[in-house]
Design a protein around this motif. Sequence first.
Motif, PDB file in Angstrom:
ATOM      1  N   ARG A  13       0.883  -7.146   6.744  1.00 42.97           N
ATOM      2  CA  ARG A  13       1.757  -7.482   7.772  1.00 42.97           C
ATOM      3  C   ARG A  13       3.065  -6.675   7.742  1.00 42.97           C
ATOM      4  N   LYS A  14       3.929  -7.530   6.389  1.00 46.76           N
ATOM      5  CA  LYS A  14       4.812  -7.004   6.009  1.00 46.76           C
ATOM      6  C   LYS A  14       5.676  -5.649   6.454  1.00 46.76           C
ATOM      7  N   LEU A  15       4.396  -4.393   6.089  1.00 48.91           N
ATOM      8  CA  LEU A  15       4.197  -3.323   5.892  1.00 48.91           C
ATOM      9  C   LEU A  15       4.156  -2.433   7.133  1.00 48.91           C
ATOM     10  N   CYS A  16       3.245  -3.557   7.803  1.00 46.86           N
ATOM     11  CA  CYS A  16       2.968  -3.155   9.746  1.00 46.86           C
ATOM     12  C   CYS A  16       4.384  -3.191  10.087  1.00 46.86           C
ATOM     13  N   LEU A  17       5.125  -3.889   9.944  1.00 46.05           N
ATOM     14  CA  LEU A  17       6.751  -4.876  10.716  1.00 46.05           C
ATOM     15  C   LEU A  17       7.544  -4.089  10.463  1.00 46.05           C
ATOM     16  N   SER A  18       7.498  -3.288   8.968  1.00 48.03           N
ATOM     17  CA  SER A  18       8.318  -2.735   8.041  1.00 48.03           C
ATOM     18  C   SER A  18       9.178  -1.170   8.888  1.00 48.03           C
ATOM     19  N   PRO A  19       9.867  -0.603   9.580  1.00 51.58           N
ATOM     20  CA  PRO A  19       9.662   0.363  10.328  1.00 51.58           C
ATOM     21  C   PRO A  19      10.512   2.084   9.361  1.00 51.58           C
ATOM     22  N   THR A  20      10.443   1.312   8.239  1.00 55.80           N
ATOM     23  CA  THR A  20      10.629   1.982   7.781  1.00 55.80           C
ATOM     24  C   THR A  20       9.880   2.099   6.473  1.00 55.80           C
ATOM     25  N   ALA A  21       8.921   1.508   6.010  1.00 55.02           N
ATOM     26  CA  ALA A  21       7.799   2.096   4.893  1.00 55.02           C
ATOM     27  C   ALA A  21       7.240   3.181   5.828  1.00 55.02           C
ATOM     28  N   GLY A  22       7.184   4.102   4.306  1.00 55.14           N
ATOM     29  CA  GLY A  22       6.615   5.529   4.835  1.00 55.14           C
ATOM     30  C   GLY A  22       4.862   5.749   5.418  1.00 55.14           C
ATOM     31  N   PRO A  23       4.401   6.219   5.894  1.00 53.74           N
ATOM     32  CA  PRO A  23       2.827   6.087   5.975  1.00 53.74           C
ATOM     33  C   PRO A  23       2.363   5.910   4.782  1.00 53.74           C
ATOM     34  N   GLU A  24       2.719   6.678   3.823  1.00 51.79           N
ATOM     35  CA  GLU A  24       1.954   6.472   2.485  1.00 51.79           C
ATOM     36  C   GLU A  24       1.439   4.955   2.169  1.00 51.79           C
ATOM     37  N   HIS A  25       2.777   4.205   1.534  1.00 51.44           N
ATOM     38  CA  HIS A  25       2.608   3.314   1.658  1.00 51.44           C
ATOM     39  C   HIS A  25       1.815   1.922   2.797  1.00 51.44           C
ATOM     40  N   LEU A  26       1.315   2.798   3.525  1.00 54.20           N
ATOM     41  CA  LEU A  26       0.705   2.066   4.509  1.00 54.20           C
ATOM     42  C   LEU A  26      -1.427   1.949   3.700  1.00 54.20           C
ATOM     43  N   ASP A  27      -0.917   3.506   3.399  1.00 57.47           N
ATOM     44  CA  ASP A  27      -1.903   4.450   3.257  1.00 57.47           C
ATOM     45  C   ASP A  27      -2.884   3.726   2.022  1.00 57.47           C
ATOM     46  N   ALA A  28      -1.629   3.647   1.013  1.00 58.27           N
ATOM     47  CA  ALA A  28      -2.550   2.710   0.087  1.00 58.27           C
ATOM     48  C   ALA A  28      -2.636   1.509  -0.497  1.00 58.27           C
ATOM     49  N   ALA A  29      -1.915   0.364   0.879  1.00 54.56           N
ATOM     50  CA  ALA A  29      -2.505  -0.781   0.856  1.00 54.56           C
ATOM     51  C   ALA A  29      -3.721  -0.561   1.710  1.00 54.56           C
ATOM     52  N   LEU A  30      -4.011  -0.047   2.776  1.00 54.35           N
ATOM     53  CA  LEU A  30      -5.272   0.357   3.378  1.00 54.35           C
ATOM     54  C   LEU A  30      -6.266   0.226   2.513  1.00 54.35           C
ATOM     55  N   GLY A  31      -5.932   1.702   1.721  1.00 59.96           N
ATOM     56  CA  GLY A  31      -6.833   1.710   0.541  1.00 59.96           C
ATOM     57  C   GLY A  31      -7.596   0.645  -0.350  1.00 59.96           C
ATOM     58  N   ALA A  32      -6.720  -0.167  -1.176  1.00 56.78           N
ATOM     59  CA  ALA A  32      -6.911  -1.203  -1.385  1.00 56.78           C
ATOM     60  C   ALA A  32      -7.489  -2.141  -1.164  1.00 56.78           C
ATOM     61  N   LEU A  33      -7.282  -2.700   0.146  1.00 56.59           N
ATOM     62  CA  LEU A  33      -8.030  -3.299   1.213  1.00 56.59           C
ATOM     63  C   LEU A  33      -8.973  -2.615   0.633  1.00 56.59           C
ATOM     64  N   PHE A  34      -9.586  -2.002   0.879  1.00 59.34           N
ATOM     65  CA  PHE A  34     -11.058  -1.212   1.673  1.00 59.34           C
ATOM     66  C   PHE A  34     -11.943  -0.999   0.651  1.00 59.34           C
ATOM     67  N   GLU A  35     -10.852  -1.285  -0.254  1.00 60.32           N
ATOM     68  CA  GLU A  35     -11.929  -1.350  -1.852  1.00 60.32           C
ATOM     69  C   GLU A  35     -12.646  -2.693  -2.101  1.00 60.32           C
ATOM     70  N   ALA A  36     -11.163  -3.828  -1.983  1.00 61.24           N
ATOM     71  CA  ALA A  36     -11.968  -5.191  -1.918  1.00 61.24           C
ATOM     72  C   ALA A  36     -12.771  -5.422  -0.376  1.00 61.24           C
ATOM     73  N   GLN A  37     -13.018  -4.305   0.128  1.00 60.54           N
ATOM     74  CA  GLN A  37     -13.608  -4.759   1.378  1.00 60.54           C
ATOM     75  C   GLN A  37     -13.577  -5.674   2.141  1.00 60.54           C
ATOM     76  N   ARG A  38     -12.130  -6.353   2.441  1.00 67.81           N
ATOM     77  CA  ARG A  38     -10.937  -6.769   3.551  1.00 67.81           C
ATOM     78  C   ARG A  38     -10.622  -6.262   4.879  1.00 67.81           C
ATOM     79  N   TYR A  39     -12.038  -4.939   5.391  1.00 67.64           N
ATOM     80  CA  TYR A  39     -12.028  -5.071   6.613  1.00 67.64           C
ATOM     81  C   TYR A  39     -11.676  -5.627   7.797  1.00 67.64           C
ATOM     82  N   ARG A  40     -11.589  -6.722   7.759  1.00 69.59           N
ATOM     83  CA  ARG A  40     -11.190  -7.774   9.170  1.00 69.59           C
ATOM     84  C   ARG A  40      -9.888  -8.062   8.148  1.00 69.59           C
ATOM     85  N   ILE A  41      -9.498  -8.383   7.368  1.00 63.23           N
ATOM     86  CA  ILE A  41      -8.172  -8.649   6.838  1.00 63.23           C
ATOM     87  C   ILE A  41      -6.572  -7.158   7.959  1.00 63.23           C
TER      88      ILE A  41
END
Length: 198
Positions: A13-41
């Motif tokens: 959520r902090k990344l999502c609400l940071s207008p300056t976070a690069g797409p690569e940061h969000l993509d990396a966070a998603l990759g980690a959450l998908f790997e942990a199977q946290r799709y609902r989050i």
Amino acid sequence: YPAPAQAAKDALRKLCLSPTAGPEHLDAALGALFEAQRYRIVDETFEESVHNETVNPHVGALWVERRWKHGKRSCDREMKALIRRGEAGRRALIRLLEHLADAKCKFRFRWLVRKHRGWLRDHPLGWTAVAYGYNQFGLGRAVVEWCKGWRNRTPLRMADLLHLKIALSNLGRDAEALDVVRVAEGLPPDHTTSIFKL
């Protein structure tokens, strides 16, 4: 959520609400959450964040990506509000156009392009997405018409010219296609560089 899952949700959520976070940061966070199977989050966080005033523009595209994956392909009411609010909404519509083109949903694609033509033409990613879509539908002449004035666009990327080159080649306008290739070769390389060399 258990503490570790809640911490992961808070970090996303902090990344999502940071207008300056690069797409690569969000993509990396998603990759980690998908790997942990946290799709609902992921889904909950995007749904909560996308309407926030300070949302990162890339979240708009990711929000559409997740909705599309779940078969939620109609989000016109939400999209309208998002587009009025700013760049995250524009990125959401651009991603939706790409999905519609891939799914061969020609009527809806063309309707949305007509409705948002003004800003899509001025937006670098929007301009390219529309050209891509027209190519997906085999509408080479529409690509050429859409891309009129391409030499005057700034900034201009190789990726922006790929669909024009394809359309011109498919229409048998080889001299014009070669001219596009020559201009593209003078631009900084990107993910389309190898295609231009074919």
